[in-house]
Design a protein around this motif. Structure first.
Motif, short mmCIF file in Angstrom:
data_model
loop_
_atom_site.label_atom_id
_atom_site.label_comp_id
_atom_site.label_asym_id
_atom_site.label_seq_id
_atom_site.Cartn_x
_atom_site.Cartn_y
_atom_site.Cartn_z
N ARG A 249 -24.49 -12.36 -7.69
CA ARG A 249 -25.47 -11.88 -8.67
C ARG A 249 -26.51 -11.03 -7.95
O ARG A 249 -26.71 -11.18 -6.76
N HIS A 250 -27.20 -10.18 -8.72
CA HIS A 250 -28.50 -9.75 -8.25
C HIS A 250 -29.49 -9.88 -9.40
O HIS A 250 -29.08 -9.95 -10.56
N GLY A 251 -30.76 -9.93 -9.06
CA GLY A 251 -31.79 -10.01 -10.09
C GLY A 251 -32.89 -9.03 -9.74
O GLY A 251 -32.87 -8.40 -8.68
N ILE B 279 -37.32 -8.48 -10.12
CA ILE B 279 -38.66 -8.85 -10.60
C ILE B 279 -39.65 -7.76 -10.22
O ILE B 279 -39.44 -7.01 -9.27
N ARG B 280 -40.73 -7.70 -11.00
CA ARG B 280 -41.79 -6.72 -10.74
C ARG B 280 -43.08 -7.50 -10.55
O ARG B 280 -43.48 -8.25 -11.45
N LEU B 281 -43.70 -7.31 -9.41
CA LEU B 281 -44.90 -8.08 -9.10
C LEU B 281 -46.15 -7.22 -9.31
O LEU B 281 -46.06 -5.99 -9.38
N ASN C 204 -36.29 -9.87 -14.94
CA ASN C 204 -36.02 -8.97 -16.06
C ASN C 204 -34.54 -8.72 -16.31
O ASN C 204 -34.15 -8.25 -17.36
N HIS C 205 -33.71 -9.03 -15.32
CA HIS C 205 -32.27 -9.08 -15.57
C HIS C 205 -31.57 -9.82 -14.45
O HIS C 205 -32.13 -9.97 -13.36
N LEU C 206 -30.37 -10.23 -14.75
CA LEU C 206 -29.53 -10.85 -13.74
C LEU C 206 -28.17 -10.18 -13.88
O LEU C 206 -27.74 -9.86 -14.98
N ARG D 108 -21.49 0.77 -9.13
CA ARG D 108 -21.48 1.24 -10.52
C ARG D 108 -22.09 0.14 -11.38
O ARG D 108 -21.79 -1.03 -11.19
N GLN D 109 -22.95 0.53 -12.29
CA GLN D 109 -23.69 -0.47 -13.08
C GLN D 109 -23.81 -0.07 -14.54
O GLN D 109 -23.95 1.10 -14.85
N THR D 110 -23.78 -1.09 -15.38
CA THR D 110 -24.15 -0.84 -16.78
C THR D 110 -24.89 -2.08 -17.27
O THR D 110 -24.98 -3.08 -16.56
N GLY E 241 -29.32 -7.79 -19.64
CA GLY E 241 -28.28 -8.28 -18.74
C GLY E 241 -27.55 -7.07 -18.20
O GLY E 241 -27.42 -6.04 -18.87
N GLU E 242 -27.12 -7.18 -16.98
CA GLU E 242 -26.51 -6.03 -16.32
C GLU E 242 -25.23 -6.51 -15.66
O GLU E 242 -25.05 -7.71 -15.43
N VAL E 243 -24.35 -5.57 -15.35
CA VAL E 243 -23.13 -5.93 -14.64
C VAL E 243 -22.88 -4.83 -13.63
O VAL E 243 -23.29 -3.69 -13.82
#
Ligand code: OOG
Ligand code: NI
Length: 485
Positions: free
Chosen positions: A76-78, A80-82, A234-236, A274-276, A304-306
């Motif tokens: 996975r990746h995730g 965050i914005r601090l 904000n996404h995983l 590649r991401q969506t 959610g992203e992949v």
């Protein structure tokens, strides 16, 4: 919480120590994924689609999910914005306890966001093999907020936020100073529980609606960072073997998929990333109102992203990628053509054969002495200095592309933008022209804050490749293995 991750044959069997950084990271991402599934049910659906697609893909190769290296099953990746430098500093200490360190500098000013950051991730081959979980972590740069009034508002709100519980800070202090042996399994459980609080979603904003709207008008990202008591993830993003099939699967199952896949086009030899994603949902939020009356509103942030990961490219490979991407973007804007078609056409220039990619020094490879050759090391006919091509040709050494573990800022911008709720009238965004010089300066600032240099991801891949060559050299008793021309 399960104490062992699903492993395939070659993996460890002994019980890991509770404070082992790789083990903590794995427990953390499992817990985070579970939490996000309950918070954003569509993410659970996306994970199901990914599992279906991967199962089908593997079946077509006569394999099953269990045949995949273990890292795949939890990868996975995730993001965050601090809000503040203190938050960034503390998160870097927490991530270090989980074996994640800053890699790569991302100046998001170049894509119009008042943020910069890095990816916290494992760096060694062994840790990456166990679990490559990474968190794209950005921090607000108030100096890039163009309105002084909004800047002051944002910094003053953030100055009182406390993201980290005192128990968590205590545990991080202990992990850093005392021998890890002093920390118990229960302490490790607490570390996970307390860490999750940082990433949890709060549907109650810490500011009145009016403040939220003012910040959002300046830049939606600023509102997202400033108006909530946590740094909600904000996404995983799970990894898949076939992102085109996941994109089609999302659409057929009614998930609000973004319309195109970011990154390089589909190729035989996958490179980079590649991401969506499915688009962020409008979520109910209650804002502080007058005299304790909450006011209902909404916020769009979580999605959610992949991703499908390919090979890490060399500096030369990256320059070619960036140049072709820029060309494709320019052409599809000018010609107003289907951008995926243009992308495919333009990328025909990027070699799509592993042998060519290797010989032209476009992709990084991990070299290994072939299994049956190691025992006869020293007894074969090779001596002194030998070119890698000869070793490969004779089957003494094998190679495989090194996986890209990092991010692509232009793809990130594409994902960001489709998840901003369409707000584009902010004052900040248009003014964010950046120069190389400035970028270097802000990188140094971030390094100062983290108290360490941020290695470039390309240097790390280079090192992995070089180390693998040295390993072959030693095993084969050669004085030198020559790479390149
Ligand atoms: C970060 C987006 C970066 C990616 O996959 O490129 C990222 C963010 O939305 O804060 O996760
Ligand atoms: Ni992402």
């Amino acid at each position: 919480m399960p104490s062992a991750i699903p492993q395939n044959g070659s993996a460890l069997h002994e019980e890991p120590k509770p404070w082992d950084p790789d083990h903590l990271r794995t427990r953390f991402v499992q817990a985070l994924s579970e939490m996000y599934r309950t918070e954003v049910p569509l993410y659970g659906k996306l994970v199901d689609v990914v599992n279906q697609v991967d199962t089908t893909t593997l079946q077509s190769r006569g394999q099953s999910l269990n045949d995949l290296p273990s890292r795949f099953q939890l990868e996975r990746h995730g993001a965050i914005r601090l809000g503040t430098q203190q938050e960034m500093r503390m998160i870097s200490r927490l991530f270090a306890v989980m074996g994640m360190f800053p890699v790569g500098y991302y100046d998001l000013k170049m894509v119009g966001f008042p943020l910069h950051g890095t990816a916290f991730r494992p760096q060694t081959e062994e840790s990456l093999r166990k679990n490559p979980f990474r968190v794209f972590t950005t921090v607000l740069r108030p100096d890039l907020i163009s309105s002084p009034k909004v800047r002051e508002m944002a910094t003053s709100i953030l100055s009182t936020r406390q993201l980290f519980s005192s128990r968590l800070i205590e545990l991080i202090d202990q992990a850093e100073t005392s021998a890890l042996a002093n920390l118990t399994a229960e302490d490790a459980n607490n570390l996970i529980i307390e860490s999750l609080k940082i990433f949890k979603w709060h549907s109650r904003s810490s500011v009145p609606l009016e403040t939220y709207l003012t910040l959002k008008k300046e830049h939606p990202m600023v509102a997202d960072i400033v108006c909530f008591p946590s740094a909600h993830i904000n996404h995983l993003t799970p990894r898949t073997l076939d992102i085109d099939a996941v994109q089609a699967g999302m659409i057929s199952q009614g998930l609000p998929a973004k319309d195109r896949i970011e990154g390089p086009p589909k190729r035989k030899c996958e490179i980079l990333l590649r991401q969506t994603s499915f688009k962020a949902l409008e979520e109910r939020v209650s804002f502080a109102g007058d005299a304790d009356h909450a006011i209902d509103g909404t916020h769009t942030a979580r999605f959610g992203e992949v991703e499908q990961r390919g090979a890490a490219v060399t500096r030369k490979g990256r320059e070619l990628y960036d140049a072709l991407l820029a060309k494709a973007v320019g052409r599809s804007e000018k010609e107003d053509k289907d951008s995926d078609k243009v992308l495919k056409e333009v990328f025909a220039e990027y070699p799509d054969d592993w042998e060519v990619l290797r010989k032209e020094g476009l992709v990084y490879f991990r070299y290994r002495v072939a299994e049956d050759k190691a025992p006869v090391a020293g007894t074969h006919k090779l001596e002194g200095s030998v070119h890698i091509n000869k070793l490969l040709k004779e089957g003494v050494v094998t190679c495989e592309p090194i996986t890209y573990e990092d991010f692509l800022p232009f793809s990130a911008a594409g994902i960001f933008t489709s998840n901003l709720g369409g707000e584009k009238d902010g004052g900040t965004e248009r003014k964010l022209q950046r120069t190389e010089e400035e970028s270097k300066r802000s990188r140094v600032q971030l390094e100062g804050l983290l108290g360490r240099k941020i290695p470039s991801e390309i240097d790390l891949y280079d090192e992995l490749q070089t180390d693998s060559v040295k390993e072959c050299q030693a095993l084969l008793g050669l004085s030198e293995i020559v790479l390149g021309a």
